[in-house]
Design an enzyme around this catalytic site. Structure first.
Site, PDB file in Angstrom:
ATOM      1  N   HIS A 121       0.874  -1.182   0.000  1.00 43.98           N
ATOM      2  CA  HIS A 121       0.000   0.000   0.000  1.00 43.98           C
ATOM      3  C   HIS A 121       0.913   1.236   0.000  1.00 43.98           C
ATOM      4  O   HIS A 121       1.990   1.200   0.587  1.00 43.98           O
ATOM      5  CB  HIS A 121      -0.842  -0.048   1.284  1.00 43.98           C
ATOM      6  CG  HIS A 121      -1.915   0.986   1.369  1.00 43.98           C
ATOM      7  ND1 HIS A 121      -1.661   2.300   1.692  1.00 43.98           N
ATOM      8  CD2 HIS A 121      -3.252   0.900   1.197  1.00 43.98           C
ATOM      9  CE1 HIS A 121      -2.796   2.977   1.716  1.00 43.98           C
ATOM     10  NE2 HIS A 121      -3.782   2.149   1.415  1.00 43.98           N
ATOM     11  N   ASP A 198       2.818  -4.782   8.105  1.00 46.32           N
ATOM     12  CA  ASP A 198       1.600  -4.003   7.929  1.00 46.32           C
ATOM     13  C   ASP A 198       0.427  -4.976   8.092  1.00 46.32           C
ATOM     14  O   ASP A 198       0.153  -5.793   7.211  1.00 46.32           O
ATOM     15  CB  ASP A 198       1.624  -3.355   6.534  1.00 46.32           C
ATOM     16  CG  ASP A 198       0.334  -2.593   6.230  1.00 46.32           C
ATOM     17  OD1 ASP A 198      -0.651  -2.749   6.975  1.00 46.32           O
ATOM     18  OD2 ASP A 198       0.324  -1.852   5.223  1.00 46.32           O
ATOM     19  N   GLN A 201      -4.695  -5.362   6.896  1.00 44.55           N
ATOM     20  CA  GLN A 201      -5.675  -6.291   6.313  1.00 44.55           C
ATOM     21  C   GLN A 201      -5.600  -7.672   6.972  1.00 44.55           C
ATOM     22  O   GLN A 201      -6.195  -8.628   6.476  1.00 44.55           O
ATOM     23  CB  GLN A 201      -5.451  -6.421   4.793  1.00 44.55           C
ATOM     24  CG  GLN A 201      -5.575  -5.124   4.023  1.00 44.55           C
ATOM     25  CD  GLN A 201      -7.012  -4.581   3.981  1.00 44.55           C
ATOM     26  OE1 GLN A 201      -7.983  -5.262   4.305  1.00 44.55           O
ATOM     27  NE2 GLN A 201      -7.154  -3.319   3.601  1.00 44.55           N
ATOM     28  N   LYS A 224     -10.713  -0.557  10.346  1.00 48.69           N
ATOM     29  CA  LYS A 224     -10.911  -1.730   9.496  1.00 48.69           C
ATOM     30  C   LYS A 224     -11.322  -2.935  10.329  1.00 48.69           C
ATOM     31  O   LYS A 224     -11.419  -4.050   9.836  1.00 48.69           O
ATOM     32  CB  LYS A 224      -9.622  -2.037   8.725  1.00 48.69           C
ATOM     33  CG  LYS A 224      -9.274  -0.959   7.686  1.00 48.69           C
ATOM     34  CD  LYS A 224      -8.026  -1.313   6.936  1.00 48.69           C
ATOM     35  CE  LYS A 224      -7.432  -0.142   6.185  1.00 48.69           C
ATOM     36  NZ  LYS A 224      -8.142   0.223   4.965  1.00 48.69           N
ATOM     37  N   CYS A 364      -4.563   2.210  -3.962  1.00 48.95           N
ATOM     38  CA  CYS A 364      -3.326   2.696  -3.317  1.00 48.95           C
ATOM     39  C   CYS A 364      -2.205   1.676  -3.430  1.00 48.95           C
ATOM     40  O   CYS A 364      -1.405   1.502  -2.503  1.00 48.95           O
ATOM     41  CB  CYS A 364      -3.562   3.045  -1.844  1.00 48.95           C
ATOM     42  SG  CYS A 364      -4.749   4.336  -1.609  1.00 48.95           S
TER      43      CYS A 364
HETATM   44  N1  PMP Z   1      -1.849  -0.707   4.553  1.00 46.85           N
HETATM   45  C1  PMP Z   1      -2.817  -1.481   4.039  1.00 46.85           C
HETATM   46  C2  PMP Z   1      -2.488  -2.885   3.608  1.00 46.85           C
HETATM   47  C3  PMP Z   1      -4.111  -0.974   3.922  1.00 46.85           C
HETATM   48  O1  PMP Z   1      -5.076  -1.740   3.401  1.00 46.85           O
HETATM   49  C4  PMP Z   1      -4.384   0.354   4.339  1.00 46.85           C
HETATM   50  C5  PMP Z   1      -5.769   0.938   4.210  1.00 46.85           C
HETATM   51  N2  PMP Z   1      -6.359   0.753   2.965  1.00 46.85           N
HETATM   52  C6  PMP Z   1      -3.337   1.103   4.887  1.00 46.85           C
HETATM   53  C7  PMP Z   1      -2.091   0.536   4.968  1.00 46.85           C
HETATM   54  C8  PMP Z   1      -3.560   2.497   5.366  1.00 46.85           C
HETATM   55  O2  PMP Z   1      -4.415   2.482   6.471  1.00 46.85           O
HETATM   56  P1  PMP Z   1      -5.020   3.833   7.078  1.00 46.85           P
HETATM   57  O3  PMP Z   1      -5.613   4.578   5.919  1.00 46.85           O
HETATM   58  O4  PMP Z   1      -6.041   3.358   8.060  1.00 46.85           O
HETATM   59  O5  PMP Z   1      -3.902   4.583   7.713  1.00 46.85           O
END
Ligand code: PMP
Length: 409
Positions: A121, A198, A201, A224, A364
């Site tokens: 991401h 990270d 997910q 999430k 992203c």
């Molecule tokens: N890493 C991953 C794998 C994600 O799916 C996301 C959110 N889509 C993020 C980082 C960023 O998370 P946040 O927007 O809650 O900071």
């Protein structure tokens, strides 16, 4: 044990109750909140609000206790060793920025390597780009295969004696691919590098045990996993947190302030400058309670059942291309796909008319998209409140897409 029937879902989730015809299939972006979490935040605001760590009066002390109890809940959730290893942040993005800055700035030297994967991401790419620019270090990437999985064969060559930090996602948010985390951690530790996981997910869906994994850092977001936005957690091994410099400075993170210098509060306070999102963190604690009441075993089984059902139904459609692992066990509850000749944004717009909420775009994860040769995909993602009827509606709606656009009669 509860059952994720439509009646149960409607009883728990007010937004789903409110929008009777909504089919919400975008939980990888953010989950809906159960009454339990909303009510807890409301009760805090109505009856318990005061600033923490400051007042000696009863209300402030109780707010402080409630806040600190959530730290303990997070510790138990991920099986950390001590409360101090948990730092509250605004979410995964801030947690990653914090590690890149506070660990990376003092620990990295010119020529050192930071290793990411092509499946990250953007929030696990940009903080490291900033860091390596600052330190004249080198940013390298683990390659991925066509399913978005980090190639195990490349791990030993990409992670070298020069590698100081490896930061990878446990599950791809774009394709749902589970990554070979154990092999990456093993190799990183062989060369003396630290591993940042990270878990944005992962932690919402499956038990993550930082001790069993021997993870150095783990980051994730409350929103999430049924909790409020603007809250997240950072786990770091205590001995690594001790080597880190503060991320932000100001109130609540100091011991003594002199005219020219100051001393900092102990870990974890020194990483939590300013008044935190107290109500959000209390809500996060309630979301963790909700997950524990349902149980990770049930959540995982239910989400995998939905993912398998959706995968099977989708693969029976004509003119569809599904991305990510063929084997359902190699996925989180996420499926990315495209329909031949139709732009993903057109698909989401058509589905929206049937009140079906799905995501389209690069998610992203532009590096991954480029690797697979795609500008964008449609993405459906599931949570405990989804049902097979939701998926049936998705399929019915998708069947119309090519007809509406004149590709089929
Ligand atoms: N890493 C991953 C794998 C994600 O799916 C996301 C959110 N889509 C993020 C980082 C960023 O998370 P946040 O927007 O809650 O900071």
């Amino acid at each position: 044990m509860m059952k994720a029937t439509k009646a149960w879902v409607e009883a728990q989730f007010p937004l789903i109750r409110h929008h009777a015809s909504l089919v919400y299939l975008d939980s990888a972006a953010t989950t809906q909140k159960p009454d339990q979490v909303i009510n807890r935040i409301s009760k805090y605001n109505r009856q318990e609000h005061a600033n923490i760590h400051r007042g000696v009066y009863d209300l402030s002390q109780k707010a402080t206790t409630a806040y600190d109890q959530v730290r303990q809940q997070v510790k138990y959730l991920i099986s950390a060793r001590r409360d101090e290893e948990i730092i509250f942040t605004k979410g995964t993005t801030e947690s990653l920025n914090l590690i890149a800055y506070s660990y990376g700035m003092p620990m990295l030297s010119e020529g050192d390597e930071v290793v990411l994967s092509i499946a990250e991401h953007h929030s696990n790419i940009l903080p490291w780009q900033q860091l390596v620019k600052n330190k004249k270090a080198v940013l390298k990437y683990l390659p991925v295969d066509i399913e978005g999985r980090i190639m195990e064969s490349a791990i030993d060559t990409v992670i070298t004696e020069k590698t100081k930090i490896v930061s990878v996602t446990m599950v791809s948010n774009a394709f749902g691919t589970l990554q070979p985390i154990a092999s990456i951690i093993k190799r990183a530790h062989e060369v003396g590098a630290v591993v940042v996981l990270d878990g944005a997910q992962s932690v919402p869906h499956k038990k993550v045990d930082v001790k069993a994994l021997d993870a150095d850092f783990l980051v994730f977001s409350s929103h999430k996993m049924f909790g409020p936005t603007g809250v997240g957690a950072l786990y770091g091994k205590y001995e690594l947190l001790e080597k880190m410099m503060p991320y932000q400075t100001g109130g609540d993170m100091i011991e003594y302030v002199e005219e020219q210098t100051s001393t900092f509060a102990p870990i974890p306070q020194c990483f939590e400058a300013g008044t935190p999102n107290i109500e959000g963190i209390i809500g996060f604690g309630e979301a963790i309670r909700f997950i524990e009441q349902i149980g990770y075993d049930f959540i995982y089984k239910e989400e995998m059942r939905l993912t398998k059902y959706a995968y099977d139904q989708l693969s029976h459609l004509s003119h569809i291309q599904i991305y990510g692992p063929l084997n359902i066990e190699d996925r989180g509850p996420v499926i990315s796909f495209n329909v031949e000749d139709v732009h993903p944004h057109d698909i989401t717009t058509i589905l929206d008319q049937d009140h079906i909420a799905i995501r389209a775009g690069h998610h992203c994860a532009q590096l991954l998209m480029k690797r697979i040769g795609l500008p964008s995909t449609c993405r459906v993602s599931f949570a405990i409140y989804n049902t097979t009827e939701d998926i049936d509606q998705l399929i019915e709606s998708l069947k119309k897409v090519r007809k509406w656009l004149g590709y089929e009669s």
